[in-house]
Motif scaffolding. Structure first.
Motif, PDB file in Angstrom:
ATOM      1  N   UNK A   1     -59.271 -50.206  -1.548  1.00  0.00           N
ATOM      2  CA  UNK A   1     -57.390 -49.637  -2.052  1.00  0.00           C
ATOM      3  C   UNK A   1     -57.317 -50.839  -2.501  1.00  0.00           C
ATOM      4  N   UNK A   2     -56.236 -51.019  -2.741  1.00  0.00           N
ATOM      5  CA  UNK A   2     -55.222 -52.336  -3.371  1.00  0.00           C
ATOM      6  C   UNK A   2     -54.690 -52.583  -2.650  1.00  0.00           C
ATOM      7  N   UNK A   3     -53.560 -52.131  -2.950  1.00  0.00           N
ATOM      8  CA  UNK A   3     -52.307 -52.310  -1.897  1.00  0.00           C
ATOM      9  C   UNK A   3     -52.097 -51.895  -0.301  1.00  0.00           C
ATOM     10  N   UNK A   4     -50.997 -51.873   0.145  1.00  0.00           N
ATOM     11  CA  UNK A   4     -50.671 -51.791   1.793  1.00  0.00           C
ATOM     12  C   UNK A   4     -48.853 -51.304   1.612  1.00  0.00           C
ATOM     13  N   UNK A   5     -48.729 -50.213   1.664  1.00  0.00           N
ATOM     14  CA  UNK A   5     -47.542 -50.266   1.828  1.00  0.00           C
ATOM     15  C   UNK A   5     -46.639 -50.523   3.084  1.00  0.00           C
ATOM     16  N   UNK A   6     -47.352 -50.253   4.200  1.00  0.00           N
ATOM     17  CA  UNK A   6     -46.136 -50.785   5.319  1.00  0.00           C
ATOM     18  C   UNK A   6     -47.704 -50.238   6.602  1.00  0.00           C
ATOM     19  N   UNK A   7     -47.232 -51.064   7.735  1.00  0.00           N
ATOM     20  CA  UNK A   7     -48.381 -49.912   8.560  1.00  0.00           C
ATOM     21  C   UNK A   7     -47.806 -50.112  10.485  1.00  0.00           C
ATOM     22  N   UNK A   8     -47.938 -49.093  11.067  1.00  0.00           N
ATOM     23  CA  UNK A   8     -47.139 -49.217  12.188  1.00  0.00           C
ATOM     24  C   UNK A   8     -47.259 -48.490  13.159  1.00  0.00           C
TER      25      UNK A   8
ATOM     26  N   UNK B   1     -51.966 -36.382  -6.299  1.00  0.00           N
ATOM     27  CA  UNK B   1     -53.306 -37.094  -6.992  1.00  0.00           C
ATOM     28  C   UNK B   1     -53.948 -36.730  -8.065  1.00  0.00           C
ATOM     29  N   UNK B   2     -52.970 -36.540  -8.987  1.00  0.00           N
ATOM     30  CA  UNK B   2     -53.706 -36.739 -10.397  1.00  0.00           C
ATOM     31  C   UNK B   2     -52.567 -37.607 -11.066  1.00  0.00           C
ATOM     32  N   UNK B   3     -51.794 -38.382 -10.915  1.00  0.00           N
ATOM     33  CA  UNK B   3     -50.846 -39.585 -11.155  1.00  0.00           C
ATOM     34  C   UNK B   3     -51.702 -40.948 -10.430  1.00  0.00           C
ATOM     35  N   UNK B   4     -51.942 -41.670 -10.881  1.00  0.00           N
ATOM     36  CA  UNK B   4     -52.082 -43.308 -11.147  1.00  0.00           C
ATOM     37  C   UNK B   4     -51.310 -44.521 -10.563  1.00  0.00           C
ATOM     38  N   UNK B   5     -50.629 -44.351  -8.695  1.00  0.00           N
ATOM     39  CA  UNK B   5     -49.526 -44.958  -8.325  1.00  0.00           C
ATOM     40  C   UNK B   5     -49.961 -45.934  -7.615  1.00  0.00           C
ATOM     41  N   UNK B   6     -49.428 -47.364  -7.523  1.00  0.00           N
ATOM     42  CA  UNK B   6     -50.243 -48.667  -7.097  1.00  0.00           C
ATOM     43  C   UNK B   6     -48.419 -49.514  -6.977  1.00  0.00           C
ATOM     44  N   UNK B   7     -48.645 -50.552  -6.581  1.00  0.00           N
ATOM     45  CA  UNK B   7     -47.492 -51.860  -6.630  1.00  0.00           C
ATOM     46  C   UNK B   7     -46.584 -51.401  -5.411  1.00  0.00           C
ATOM     47  N   UNK B   8     -46.720 -50.956  -4.999  1.00  0.00           N
ATOM     48  CA  UNK B   8     -45.857 -49.721  -3.570  1.00  0.00           C
ATOM     49  C   UNK B   8     -45.221 -51.218  -2.656  1.00  0.00           C
ATOM     50  N   UNK B   9     -44.367 -50.433  -2.673  1.00  0.00           N
ATOM     51  CA  UNK B   9     -42.323 -51.356  -2.110  1.00  0.00           C
ATOM     52  C   UNK B   9     -42.031 -50.856  -0.843  1.00  0.00           C
ATOM     53  N   UNK B  10     -41.615 -51.265  -0.112  1.00  0.00           N
ATOM     54  CA  UNK B  10     -40.418 -50.534   0.496  1.00  0.00           C
ATOM     55  C   UNK B  10     -39.623 -51.666   1.624  1.00  0.00           C
TER      56      UNK B  10
ATOM     57  N   UNK C   1     -40.634 -44.858   0.176  1.00  0.00           N
ATOM     58  CA  UNK C   1     -41.541 -46.595  -0.918  1.00  0.00           C
ATOM     59  C   UNK C   1     -41.177 -45.842  -2.186  1.00  0.00           C
ATOM     60  N   UNK C   2     -41.564 -46.958  -2.706  1.00  0.00           N
ATOM     61  CA  UNK C   2     -41.560 -46.528  -4.274  1.00  0.00           C
ATOM     62  C   UNK C   2     -42.719 -47.564  -4.526  1.00  0.00           C
ATOM     63  N   UNK C   3     -43.026 -47.252  -5.728  1.00  0.00           N
ATOM     64  CA  UNK C   3     -43.901 -48.131  -6.596  1.00  0.00           C
ATOM     65  C   UNK C   3     -43.884 -47.797  -8.196  1.00  0.00           C
ATOM     66  N   UNK C   4     -45.355 -48.213  -8.943  1.00  0.00           N
ATOM     67  CA  UNK C   4     -45.374 -47.803 -10.211  1.00  0.00           C
ATOM     68  C   UNK C   4     -46.026 -46.045 -10.237  1.00  0.00           C
ATOM     69  N   UNK C   5     -45.415 -45.343 -11.144  1.00  0.00           N
ATOM     70  CA  UNK C   5     -46.442 -44.186 -11.335  1.00  0.00           C
ATOM     71  C   UNK C   5     -46.330 -44.025 -12.659  1.00  0.00           C
ATOM     72  N   UNK C   6     -48.004 -44.132 -13.005  1.00  0.00           N
ATOM     73  CA  UNK C   6     -48.988 -44.459 -14.261  1.00  0.00           C
ATOM     74  C   UNK C   6     -49.062 -42.235 -14.602  1.00  0.00           C
ATOM     75  N   UNK C   7     -49.428 -42.040 -15.929  1.00  0.00           N
ATOM     76  CA  UNK C   7     -49.723 -41.176 -16.161  1.00  0.00           C
ATOM     77  C   UNK C   7     -48.533 -39.961 -15.382  1.00  0.00           C
ATOM     78  N   UNK C   8     -47.355 -39.886 -15.444  1.00  0.00           N
ATOM     79  CA  UNK C   8     -45.984 -39.143 -14.950  1.00  0.00           C
ATOM     80  C   UNK C   8     -45.676 -37.954 -15.572  1.00  0.00           C
ATOM     81  N   UNK C   9     -46.283 -38.276 -17.133  1.00  0.00           N
ATOM     82  CA  UNK C   9     -46.272 -37.275 -18.319  1.00  0.00           C
ATOM     83  C   UNK C   9     -47.351 -36.050 -17.987  1.00  0.00           C
ATOM     84  N   UNK C  10     -47.685 -35.562 -16.583  1.00  0.00           N
ATOM     85  CA  UNK C  10     -48.602 -34.923 -16.632  1.00  0.00           C
ATOM     86  C   UNK C  10     -48.532 -33.546 -16.433  1.00  0.00           C
TER      87      UNK C  10
END
Length: 414
Positions: free
Chosen positions: A315-322, A384-393, A405-414
């Motif tokens: 895993x790279x980044x954590x959105x949040x934990x609670x 799952x067919x897209x790459x989503x990272x750099x999350x924020x909340x 939450x929001x983030x950057x989504x690659x392969x959005x045009x699948x």
């Protein structure tokens, strides 16, 4: 103690480039070493009043060569800071390379100076392991935080650097007044995390973690630390857990009672780096075995809870934990099925065919830890067919249950 929300890995200064068959990527992770002083910039719409008098500063990487030597991994680039100053109805942009010791030494030698790198330079610089380990290693280019009134830059190191937010010069590495580094021993080596979390129970404090390796005894442990504005150069150990290897935590989760630490199935062998001078990716080794462990480490110093997960993951980044209403611990993170560091090799980023391959894809995934029966359930939250990272909340509410939450989504045009 605000933590800036940063998309901190790559600088997309390709927006300044002309159109090309690669849709603007011809300047992606290419060197831009100039200064930017753009003032005033006229926004297309009125700025919100709450921005007036404020600044937004975030780091990027923008220089990847020096003299005849070139860096080969995006994370190794020399750091740059961008500052947006909001002045009533206008804003100003200032951007310069960080004046780190490793950058200044490289500039003087016209060659990449000794430092810990993810990949070897081309051509190889030939530095010894001790030269790299003992170098300033102050190119902290990932995240920023204000602690005790100081603007500090972070990376996955145990030592932040104090930076002048006006000149962008690195003033000094933080001189810790405690003995956490090595616990008084000289043969310890440690790492850190670029993404500390606000301590909701103690305003003005953050929680971070520090994995450690004893280079002589080859033992390992992870310290959970608190750092507060009132004593910004002192780390307080809240808990410490022994591990069979030194794990890597670019990010981690924090709830009111726990720090959530997934032990990813690899380690960086610093002993090998010391002996051979290898880069960090070259020194990465499989570790941990099956099943993978996830530790819930209490902030009150009591014994950690160990959960097992049958399929090892990265895993790279954590959105949040609670904690949810049922008393379960929940953590949302960017889940990979292999080592995500490999995706940022220049052989991938600078090659359209390789960059467009759907591999090393991140799916934001919810982990629910049931404290009663020690089970883990997972739920994908992104496509799952897209790459989503750099999350924020909304980081005004750390460790509280979030809905969006929001983030950057690659392969959005699948």
């Amino acid at each position: 103690m605000p933590i800036s929300s940063t998309f901190s890995i790559l600088m997309l200064h390709c927006i300044l480039a002309a159109a090309s068959p690669d849709d603007g990527y011809e300047s992606f992770v290419q060197t831009f070493a100039g200064d930017v002083d753009a003032c005033p910039l006229e926004p297309s719409a009125p700025l919100p009043e709450f921005l007036t008098g404020g600044s937004f500063i975030f780091p990027v990487n923008s220089q990847f060569d020096m003299g005849q030597y070139s860096l080969q991994h995006a994370f190794d680039g020399f750091g740059r800071l961008l500052r947006f100053d909001f002045n009533g109805s206008t804003l100003c942009l200032t951007s310069r390379l960080m004046g780190s010791s490793v950058y200044n030494q490289s500039l003087e030698a016209d060659k990449i100076a000794p430092s810990l790198l993810f990949r070897p330079t081309q051509p190889p610089s030939g530095y010894s392991g001790p030269a790299c380990l003992e170098a300033p290693n102050d190119n902290n280019n990932v995240n920023s935080i204000v602690t005790g009134g100081e603007f500090r830059m972070l990376t996955d190191s145990e030592t932040p650097v104090h930076v002048d937010p006006l000149s962008f010069n690195v003033l000094n590495k933080v001189n810790w007044t405690d003995d956490v580094d090595g616990h008084g021993l000289n043969h310890q080596i440690g790492m850190g995390s670029a993404h500390p979390v606000l301590d909701v129970a103690n305003p003005g404090c953050i929680i971070t973690v520090q994995p450690m390796q004893d280079m002589e005894a080859l033992t390992h442990h992870v310290d959970v630390l608190r750092i507060c504005d009132k004593a910004p150069d002192t780390r307080v150990v809240l808990n410490s857990v022994k591990t069979s290897y030194m794990p890597y935590f670019h990010a981690f989760g924090v709830t009111s009672p726990y720090v959530v630490l997934p032990l990813m199935p690899f380690t960086i062998d610093f002993h090998e780096i010391m002996l051979t001078g290898k880069s960090m990716i070259e020194a990465m080794r499989s570790a941990g075995g099956d099943p993978m462990q996830v530790l819930l480490v209490p902030l009150d110093g009591s014994e950690a809870l160990t959960f097992t997960f049958e399929t090892p993951f990265y895993y790279s980044h954590v959105v949040n934990a609670y904690e949810d209403p049922a008393g379960n611990v929940v953590m949302d993170c960017c889940l990979y099925d292999d080592n995500w560091f490999l995706r940022f090799d220049f052989d991938v980023l600078r090659n359209k065919t390789a960059r467009d391959r759907k591999y090393l894809m991140s799916v934001v995934t919810r982990f629910t830890f049931a404290l009663g029966d020690k089970t883990i359930t997972t739920t994908p939250l992104s496509v799952p067919t897209r790459n989503t990272d750099m999350p924020q909340y909304n980081r005004a509410y750390p460790s509280a249950q979030h809905c969006v939450f929001w983030g950057i989504e690659w392969f959005h045009d699948d």
